[in-house]
Design a protein around this motif. Structure first.
Motif, PDB file in Angstrom:
ATOM      1  N   LEU A 108       0.722  -1.333  -0.444  1.00 50.45           N
ATOM      2  CA  LEU A 108      -0.186  -0.160   0.385  1.00 50.45           C
ATOM      3  C   LEU A 108       1.171   1.151  -0.176  1.00 50.45           C
ATOM      4  N   VAL A 164      -6.767  -3.641  -7.028  1.00 47.94           N
ATOM      5  CA  VAL A 164      -5.175  -3.752  -7.901  1.00 47.94           C
ATOM      6  C   VAL A 164      -5.212  -4.701  -8.777  1.00 47.94           C
ATOM      7  N   ASN A 190      -1.259  -1.953 -10.233  1.00 47.95           N
ATOM      8  CA  ASN A 190      -0.087  -1.110  -9.739  1.00 47.95           C
ATOM      9  C   ASN A 190       0.759  -1.467 -10.400  1.00 47.95           C
ATOM     10  N   ARG A 246       6.377 -10.455   3.016  1.00 48.43           N
ATOM     11  CA  ARG A 246       5.974 -10.461   4.388  1.00 48.43           C
ATOM     12  C   ARG A 246       5.265 -12.043   5.200  1.00 48.43           C
ATOM     13  N   GLN A 301      -1.159 -15.863   3.098  1.00 46.32           N
ATOM     14  CA  GLN A 301      -1.391 -15.081   2.189  1.00 46.32           C
ATOM     15  C   GLN A 301      -0.363 -14.762   0.888  1.00 46.32           C
ATOM     16  N   LYS A 302       1.254 -15.586   1.450  1.00 35.99           N
ATOM     17  CA  LYS A 302       1.758 -16.069   0.340  1.00 35.99           C
ATOM     18  C   LYS A 302       1.939 -16.920   0.356  1.00 35.99           C
ATOM     19  N   CYS A 323      -2.737  -7.818  -6.461  1.00 34.12           N
ATOM     20  CA  CYS A 323      -1.877  -7.195  -7.312  1.00 34.12           C
ATOM     21  C   CYS A 323      -0.234  -7.621  -6.700  1.00 34.12           C
ATOM     22  N   GLY A 324       0.526  -7.270  -5.863  1.00 37.03           N
ATOM     23  CA  GLY A 324       1.766  -7.877  -5.715  1.00 37.03           C
ATOM     24  C   GLY A 324       2.756  -6.723  -6.488  1.00 37.03           C
ATOM     25  N   ILE A 325       3.858  -6.313  -5.085  1.00 27.37           N
ATOM     26  CA  ILE A 325       4.482  -5.837  -5.692  1.00 27.37           C
ATOM     27  C   ILE A 325       5.731  -6.307  -6.118  1.00 27.37           C
TER      28      ILE A 325
HETATM   29  C1  GLC Z   1      -2.034  -5.156  -0.157  1.00 25.08           C
HETATM   30  C2  GLC Z   1      -1.465  -5.977  -1.432  1.00 25.08           C
HETATM   31  C3  GLC Z   1      -0.846  -6.519  -2.627  1.00 25.08           C
HETATM   32  C4  GLC Z   1      -0.624  -4.502  -2.854  1.00 25.08           C
HETATM   33  C5  GLC Z   1      -0.716  -4.376  -2.373  1.00 25.08           C
HETATM   34  C6  GLC Z   1      -0.969  -2.731  -3.014  1.00 25.08           C
HETATM   35  O1  GLC Z   1      -0.809  -5.117   0.259  1.00 25.08           O
HETATM   36  O2  GLC Z   1      -1.578  -7.503  -0.027  1.00 25.08           O
HETATM   37  O3  GLC Z   1      -0.921  -7.852  -3.027  1.00 25.08           O
HETATM   38  O4  GLC Z   1       0.198  -4.859  -3.830  1.00 25.08           O
HETATM   39  O5  GLC Z   1      -2.170  -4.155  -1.280  1.00 25.08           O
HETATM   40  O6  GLC Z   1      -1.800  -2.467  -3.363  1.00 25.08           O
END
Ligand code: GLC
Ligand code: ADP
Length: 484
Positions: free
Chosen positions: A21, A216, A249, A304, A308-309, A383-385
């Motif tokens: 975020l 996202v 994203n 993290r 979830q991961k 999404c995942g960054i």
């Molecule tokens: C959340 C999600 C991640 C996403 C991020 C930013 O933490 O787990 O997938 O990329 O927000 O949008």
């Protein structure tokens, strides 16, 4: 035509980050400002921000905030970073703590924050066209803006976009929150609009009352309409499905650029990545006490360490993974069981596996640069960054086909040579292991294929360009401005 947008969030770079975020709040506003919009961001003034930035902030003034039974002062601060103006809301008892969220009084803290944000607009006399709220910490804003300022047309003119970054964190609180901290009556519970179980939900309020709801990635936008991914909000999301957009994203490609990244042992680009990676790999091996071998296939995780991961698929298969001719670097904190497993890995495979238990920006850059494969087998991923940064640094992501991972990683097709990473579908540790084995085999046995993959990963557009344009369209749509 340039428009004014106020982003509201619980965290944002360059000031404070716990996850993706913050990456988004640090980079999307910048990309929108570059397109000519007046973009501002408001955050709580946490202890960590004070420690690092206090001298750089300008104090604007103090306003007494009344929200239900809350009657507390908020002091507003501001500063500018590039073209984006930042505001901070100071309240010592609420925000000057070691962490950001996870406190018993989170409901009260963020009720205060949201009301203080709305009062700030009046105080600074700047009336945005759109308030763009993010995640549960800001989910009440659209409703509060309508209900608490009903007789001020300037508030009523503001449109609301609400972005869900993670359905799992919903901000669910007791129903008494309505009169005590939000200044709202029980009708919002009685009519079901923000009712969740026996209490209320900030996230549900965002979904119900925003003009448009986004998440996202397009795939996650579809997934959350189902029971499996909707975290018990799928019904209300289906009710808003016509207003739900999925926008993937990007990353800040000035911050994350292997050509200029000052933290790297050697900078590199799409042409020089082979020697660049070798230099960064050996530097990382030296720093972390791994055997120095620039030819080894290095796997990495920056994450993290939570369910979830997909972390437990990895810990289940640690012996098999470490049995391959690989090195493994894990950077992250999270659930005890996962941390323990990686500590065991480091002990059992000295010189081959390393676990850095902590949050470390500097090391993150080096891991993204030095590794060959980036593991992100998430059970769900809005999404995942991480996978975006990895690709930009020539590190091939190996992901599960879910959410934004599915939308951003194209699996290698050995017949056509297409792809920018590796993926598997079932949330099953054996499938994941099979894919890791296959990827490692490509690394050693199929150099032309691997080189093609890295080339296409590094040239994948992970910038905000396209998505910022889509958000712009969304703002125009929400404000009924037509195309421009
Ligand atoms: C959340 C999600 C991640 C996403 C991020 C930013 O933490 O787990 O997938 O990329 O927000 O949008
Ligand atoms: P999420 O927000 O769900 O945690 P994302 O992939 O969207 O997942 O974003 C995670 C961000 O946090 C990435 O920028 C990643 O590099 C960073 N990150 C995660 N753990 C660490 C850590 N231990 N040290 C440094 N950066 C980290």
């Amino acid at each position: 035509m340039p428009r004014s947008i106020l982003f509201v969030a619980g965290e944002g770079l360059p000031f404070i980050k716990t996850g993706g975020l913050a990456d988004v709040i640090g980079s999307l506003p910048k990309a929108l400002a570059k397109r000519g919009h007046d973009v501002r961001v408001v955050l709580p003034l946490y202890k960590k921000i004070i420690q690092k930035y206090y001298g750089k902030l300008e104090r604007l003034g103090t306003v007494q905030i009344h929200s239900g039974w809350i009657n507390q002062p908020a002091t507003y601060y501001t500063c500018k970073v590039g073209d984006v103006t930042y505001y901070f809301i100071e309240h010592q008892a609420y925000f000057e703590r070691d962490g950001l969220y996870g406190y018993e009084d989170d409901g009260e803290r963020f009720a205060f924050f949201q009301r203080a944000v709305l009062d700030m607009i009046y105080f600074i006399d700047w009336w945005p066209n759109v308030i763009h709220s993010n995640d549960w910490q800001t989910g009440m804003i659209p409703l509060m803006c309508h209900a608490c300022y009903a007789d001020d047309y300037r508030y009523q003119n503001i449109k609301h976009v609400y972005t869900i970054h993670n359905m799992a964190f919903q901000g669910n609180f007791g129903v008494d929150m309505l009169p005590s901290c939000l200044g709202l009556d029980y009708s919002y519970f009685d009519n079901g609009s923000i009712k969740f179980d026996t209490g209320i939900s900030f996230m549900k309020a965002g979904i119900v009352y925003a003009d448009k709801v986004t998440t996202v990635s397009p795939t996650y936008a579809n997934e959350i309409l189902t029971e499996s991914y909707g975290e018990r909000m799928d019904a209300v999301l289906r009710y808003r499905r016509g207003d739900l957009w999925g926008i993937v994203n990007g990353i800040d490609t000035t911050e994350w650029n292997p050509k200029t990244d000052a933290r790297l042992a050697k900078n590199f680009d799409g042409r020089s990545w082979v020697s660049g990676k070798k230099a960064n790999k050996t530097a990382l091996q030296k720093e972390l006490g791994l055997e120095e071998r620039d030819d080894v296939c290095m796997l990495g995780i920056v994450s993290r360490l939570t369910n979830q991961k997909g972390i437990y698929m990895i810990t289940d298969k640690l012996r098999e993974i470490m049995g391959m001719d690989v090195q493994f670097v894990v950077l992250g904190t999270g659930e005890k069981d996962a941390e323990e497993s990686f500590k065991w890995m480091e002990e059992a495979y000295k010189g081959k596996g390393v676990y850095y238990c902590g949050y470390n920006e500097d090391l993150a850059h080096k891991v993204y640069a030095g590794c060959d494969l980036f593991l992100m087998p998430s059970l769900y991923e809005p999404c995942g960054i991480g996978q975006l940064i990895a690709m930009h640094y020539g590190t091939l992501p190996l992901v599960r086909e879910t959410g934004g991972l599915k939308d951003t990683v194209q699996p290698y097709n050995q017949y056509t040579g297409e792809g920018n990473g590796f993926s598997f579908w079932a949330a099953n540790a054996d499938d994941m292991l099979y894919t890791i084995r296959w990827a490692v085999e490509q690394y050693y046995e199929n150099r032309p294929g691997w080189k093609g993959l890295v080339k296409s990963a590094m040239s994948t557009d992970v910038s905000w360009e396209n998505s910022a344009e889509t958000y712009e369209k969304l703002y125009y749509t929400v404000c009924n401005w037509g195309d421009k």
